[in-house]
Structures are given as structure tokens and as C-alpha cells.
Design an enzyme around this catalytic site. Sequence first.
Site, PDB file in Angstrom:
ATOM      1  N   TYR A 118       0.795  -1.231   0.000  1.00  0.00           N
ATOM      2  CA  TYR A 118       0.000   0.000   0.000  1.00  0.00           C
ATOM      3  C   TYR A 118       0.829   1.284   0.000  1.00  0.00           C
ATOM      4  O   TYR A 118       0.271   2.366  -0.069  1.00  0.00           O
ATOM      5  CB  TYR A 118      -0.947   0.010   1.208  1.00  0.00           C
ATOM      6  CG  TYR A 118      -1.878  -1.170   1.220  1.00  0.00           C
ATOM      7  CD1 TYR A 118      -2.901  -1.274   0.288  1.00  0.00           C
ATOM      8  CD2 TYR A 118      -1.719  -2.193   2.141  1.00  0.00           C
ATOM      9  CE1 TYR A 118      -3.761  -2.354   0.283  1.00  0.00           C
ATOM     10  CE2 TYR A 118      -2.574  -3.283   2.144  1.00  0.00           C
ATOM     11  CZ  TYR A 118      -3.591  -3.359   1.219  1.00  0.00           C
ATOM     12  OH  TYR A 118      -4.431  -4.439   1.218  1.00  0.00           O
ATOM     13  N   HIS A 173      -8.983   0.344  -5.544  1.00  0.00           N
ATOM     14  CA  HIS A 173      -8.040  -0.420  -4.713  1.00  0.00           C
ATOM     15  C   HIS A 173      -6.636   0.021  -5.082  1.00  0.00           C
ATOM     16  O   HIS A 173      -6.325   0.153  -6.274  1.00  0.00           O
ATOM     17  CB  HIS A 173      -8.188  -1.927  -4.955  1.00  0.00           C
ATOM     18  CG  HIS A 173      -9.563  -2.411  -4.695  1.00  0.00           C
ATOM     19  ND1 HIS A 173     -10.042  -2.627  -3.431  1.00  0.00           N
ATOM     20  CD2 HIS A 173     -10.588  -2.668  -5.544  1.00  0.00           C
ATOM     21  CE1 HIS A 173     -11.295  -3.012  -3.512  1.00  0.00           C
ATOM     22  NE2 HIS A 173     -11.652  -3.038  -4.778  1.00  0.00           N
TER      23      HIS A 173
END
Length: 138
Positions: free
Chosen positions: A22, A97
Site C-alpha cells: 500500500y 483499490h
Amino acid sequence: MKFLFINGVNLNLTGKRETDVYGAQSLDLINAGIKAHFKNDKCDFYQSNIEGEICTAIQLAEGKYDGIILNAGAYTHYSYAIRDAIAAITVPVVEVHMSNVHMREEFRRKSVISEVCRGVICGFGKNSYILAGESFKL
């Protein structure tokens, strides 16, 4: 344009958890970058780890925003409540996402919200949010 960026469960830990997936920037820094990119637009940001609060934020967006950019986190894979909240409004939603969910675990490849969203963007890190916002301008 007026955008509402909604981030779901565990995204408050962005920059601290699984930075190889991430990235190292916090959600606040990512949001600041989004705001800078869309400097001529109104950008509001909301994050909650609570499914019902996310549903309420989606419902309250009706008539106030031109688009919602939603990263529901793990709720993507099983929250029919969030799915139904999206289906109940007319504001278009783009599912986002940061990681490419299709290159990850099998359970991450199934989204119960995709079919009620305008589109899905994944795999471009923090830029997934910007790409989603730009999609409303096409």
C-alpha cells in the site's frame, strides 16, 4: 465537480501496514495529494472502520456530490450492506483499490460491490484515487 472519497476498514493504517503493498504514505498525505491534484474541484474525505458508518456516508452523499470514489477495503469482498447503499443512490461510485487485487489472494478477487459501481480501478497505488476522480471528467 464535487467528490467524496470514502475509505473503509483498516485504511487509516495506510503507511504503517503492508507498506510493500500500500505504500509508505499515510492516508492523510494521500488525501492531501488528491486535493492538490483536484485543486479546482471540491474534495471531501471520509474514513471509517465501521460498515454502517460507511453506508450512512454513501446515503448522505445523495444530491451533494457528483461522484464517490470508494475504497471499501476488506468490506469489498462481503458487504452486501455497502452494496445496497450504493445501489440505493443516484450518485455514481467508482470502486478503488491501491493494490492489484487480481494478483493477490483468491478471496480478494471477488467484489460484491463492483456490479453496482460505475467502474473499478486497481493496482496504481495512491494514483488509483486520482484516476477514479479523473474518470468522472471523461
